[in-house]
Design a protein around this motif. Structure first.
Motif, PDB file in Angstrom:
ATOM      1  N   ILE A  44       0.841  -1.208   0.000  1.00  0.00           N
ATOM      2  CA  ILE A  44       0.000   0.000   0.000  1.00  0.00           C
ATOM      3  C   ILE A  44       0.868   1.246   0.000  1.00  0.00           C
ATOM      4  N   SER A  45       1.941   1.242   0.792  1.00  0.00           N
ATOM      5  CA  SER A  45       2.838   2.395   0.858  1.00  0.00           C
ATOM      6  C   SER A  45       3.517   2.647  -0.487  1.00  0.00           C
ATOM      7  N   VAL A  46       3.975   1.585  -1.145  1.00  0.00           N
ATOM      8  CA  VAL A  46       4.645   1.739  -2.445  1.00  0.00           C
ATOM      9  C   VAL A  46       3.674   2.285  -3.486  1.00  0.00           C
ATOM     10  N   ASP A  47       2.481   1.730  -3.536  1.00  0.00           N
ATOM     11  CA  ASP A  47       1.502   2.186  -4.532  1.00  0.00           C
ATOM     12  C   ASP A  47       1.062   3.624  -4.272  1.00  0.00           C
ATOM     13  N   LEU A  48       0.910   4.015  -3.021  1.00  0.00           N
ATOM     14  CA  LEU A  48       0.516   5.395  -2.715  1.00  0.00           C
ATOM     15  C   LEU A  48       1.589   6.389  -3.140  1.00  0.00           C
ATOM     16  N   LEU A  49       2.853   6.063  -2.890  1.00  0.00           N
ATOM     17  CA  LEU A  49       3.933   6.949  -3.325  1.00  0.00           C
ATOM     18  C   LEU A  49       3.997   7.019  -4.847  1.00  0.00           C
ATOM     19  N   LEU A  50       3.731   5.911  -5.512  1.00  0.00           N
ATOM     20  CA  LEU A  50       3.736   5.894  -6.973  1.00  0.00           C
ATOM     21  C   LEU A  50       2.617   6.780  -7.523  1.00  0.00           C
ATOM     22  N   VAL A  51       1.428   6.678  -6.956  1.00  0.00           N
ATOM     23  CA  VAL A  51       0.293   7.489  -7.424  1.00  0.00           C
ATOM     24  C   VAL A  51       0.506   8.969  -7.104  1.00  0.00           C
ATOM     25  N   ALA A  52       1.025   9.268  -5.900  1.00  0.00           N
ATOM     26  CA  ALA A  52       1.223  10.664  -5.503  1.00  0.00           C
ATOM     27  C   ALA A  52       2.241  11.359  -6.392  1.00  0.00           C
ATOM     28  N   SER A  53       3.344  10.670  -6.702  1.00  0.00           N
ATOM     29  CA  SER A  53       4.358  11.289  -7.571  1.00  0.00           C
ATOM     30  C   SER A  53       3.835  11.465  -8.993  1.00  0.00           C
ATOM     31  N   TRP A  54       3.014  10.525  -9.482  1.00  0.00           N
ATOM     32  CA  TRP A  54       2.464  10.665 -10.837  1.00  0.00           C
ATOM     33  C   TRP A  54       1.465  11.816 -10.905  1.00  0.00           C
ATOM     34  N   ARG A  55       0.643  11.975  -9.894  1.00  0.00           N
ATOM     35  CA  ARG A  55      -0.293  13.104  -9.874  1.00  0.00           C
ATOM     36  C   ARG A  55       0.464  14.426  -9.800  1.00  0.00           C
ATOM     37  N   ARG A  56       1.570  14.428  -9.061  1.00  0.00           N
ATOM     38  CA  ARG A  56       2.379  15.654  -8.984  1.00  0.00           C
ATOM     39  C   ARG A  56       3.004  15.985 -10.335  1.00  0.00           C
ATOM     40  N   LEU A  57       3.417  14.973 -11.054  1.00  0.00           N
ATOM     41  CA  LEU A  57       3.967  15.187 -12.390  1.00  0.00           C
ATOM     42  C   LEU A  57       2.921  15.799 -13.320  1.00  0.00           C
ATOM     43  N   ARG A  58       1.701  15.285 -13.273  1.00  0.00           N
ATOM     44  CA  ARG A  58       0.646  15.774 -14.166  1.00  0.00           C
ATOM     45  C   ARG A  58       0.222  17.200 -13.845  1.00  0.00           C
ATOM     46  N   SER A  59       0.375  17.616 -12.588  1.00  0.00           N
ATOM     47  CA  SER A  59      -0.006  18.984 -12.240  1.00  0.00           C
ATOM     48  C   SER A  59       1.104  19.980 -12.516  1.00  0.00           C
ATOM     49  N   LEU A  60       2.375  19.558 -12.439  1.00  0.00           N
ATOM     50  CA  LEU A  60       3.484  20.486 -12.638  1.00  0.00           C
ATOM     51  C   LEU A  60       3.855  20.646 -14.107  1.00  0.00           C
ATOM     52  N   ARG A  61       3.722  19.581 -14.895  1.00  0.00           N
ATOM     53  CA  ARG A  61       4.191  19.634 -16.280  1.00  0.00           C
ATOM     54  C   ARG A  61       3.425  20.633 -17.129  1.00  0.00           C
ATOM     55  N   PRO A  62       2.065  20.699 -17.090  1.00  0.00           N
ATOM     56  CA  PRO A  62       1.377  21.697 -17.921  1.00  0.00           C
ATOM     57  C   PRO A  62       1.700  23.133 -17.530  1.00  0.00           C
ATOM     58  N   ALA A  63       2.042  23.370 -16.257  1.00  0.00           N
ATOM     59  CA  ALA A  63       2.351  24.726 -15.806  1.00  0.00           C
ATOM     60  C   ALA A  63       3.786  25.126 -16.079  1.00  0.00           C
ATOM     61  N   GLY A  64       4.593  24.224 -16.614  1.00  0.00           N
ATOM     62  CA  GLY A  64       5.986  24.548 -16.893  1.00  0.00           C
ATOM     63  C   GLY A  64       6.870  24.590 -15.664  1.00  0.00           C
ATOM     64  N   GLU A  65       6.431  23.997 -14.538  1.00  0.00           N
ATOM     65  CA  GLU A  65       7.221  23.982 -13.318  1.00  0.00           C
ATOM     66  C   GLU A  65       8.234  22.841 -13.360  1.00  0.00           C
ATOM     67  N   PRO A  66       9.334  22.924 -12.588  1.00  0.00           N
ATOM     68  CA  PRO A  66      10.318  21.836 -12.561  1.00  0.00           C
ATOM     69  C   PRO A  66       9.718  20.566 -11.967  1.00  0.00           C
ATOM     70  N   VAL A  67      10.003  19.443 -12.616  1.00  0.00           N
ATOM     71  CA  VAL A  67       9.413  18.159 -12.215  1.00  0.00           C
ATOM     72  C   VAL A  67      10.484  17.159 -11.790  1.00  0.00           C
TER      73      VAL A  67
END
Length: 230
Positions: A44-67
């Motif tokens: 559960i811990s591994v999957d949660l970290l995987l999902v959280a980092s992927w959601r962070r990538l999707r929110s930062l990339r369209p805004a042009g922020e460092p990922v």
């Protein structure tokens, strides 16, 4: 109705892959000495970290922020998931797990907590409302600029030349006293603060020219203010 019940092949594949990875992580954690509910908490811990980092990538990339940070923690979680899949495929003896693997499994909760905290508290993309609020100018009242309150003297008419056969001695009339210039009380209070600040900074009393330059007022008004400050 049939279209709503039709299953997506990608979704089915994701469910199968997630279930297998979940089982492999559980088996590896149990083999490394994490028995009971602790072995189930690791996947559960591994999957949660995987999902959280992927959601962070999707929110930062369209805004042009460092990922870079989001990619790093996504790679860490992906390496933990893939490592468990490979380790349970027969490459490692789960009955005799090496010490370095036990150390990695035991230290994973602290590493996952650190990654999740950094992902949550890292600065996010700037929204359109924040950009609009930052771009709006803030009106600051100009307290030092005071309109010219001194009455402008009207030009006196030139005396007409009187032709006289006999020279008449000119009588010098006393010059009229200048009418006092009205000074607002708020302006006097502000001038007093400027004079005190000048005395504190230089140690000398402020002169009329400096007071007029600091307040931006005409000379007659500056003289009237200086008289009240004396």
């Amino acid at each position: 109705m049939l279209a709503k019940l039709r299953l997506d092949a990608v979704l089915v594949q994701a469910v199968i892959a997630g279930a297998l990875s979940f089982a492999h992580l559980h088996d590896l954690a149990a083999a490394a000495g994490q028995a009971g509910w602790k072995a189930w908490a690791y996947p559960i811990s591994v999957d949660l970290l995987l999902v959280a980092s992927w959601r962070r990538l999707r929110s930062l990339r369209p805004a042009g922020e460092p990922v870079g940070a989001a990619w790093f923690w996504f790679a860490v979680a992906l390496a933990a998931s893939l490592g468990a899949n490979v380790a349970t495929a027969g490459l490692l003896d789960l009955g005799n797990v090496p010490d370095w693997l036990r150390i990695l499994v035991a230290g994973w909760p602290a590493l996952a907590f650190l990654g999740g905290t950094l992902l949550v508290h890292s600065p996010g993309p700037v929204t359109e409302s924040q950009t609009t609020a930052a771009a709006e100018p803030v009106e600051v009242p100009d307290v030092e600029r005071v309109p010219d309150l001194a009455p402008k003297p009207e030009p006196e008419p030139e005396p007409e030349a009187v032709e006289s056969p006999e020279p008449v001695p000119a009588l010098s009339a006393p010059a009229p006293e200048p009418s006092p210039v009205p000074v607002p009380a708020a302006l006097v209070e502000h001038a007093r603060k400027v004079a005190d600040e000048h005395r504190t900074r230089t140690g000398n009393r402020i002169d009329t020219d400096t007071l007029r330059a600091r307040l931006g007022v005409p000379p007659p008004l500056a003289d009237a203010i200086a008289a009240q400050l004396a």
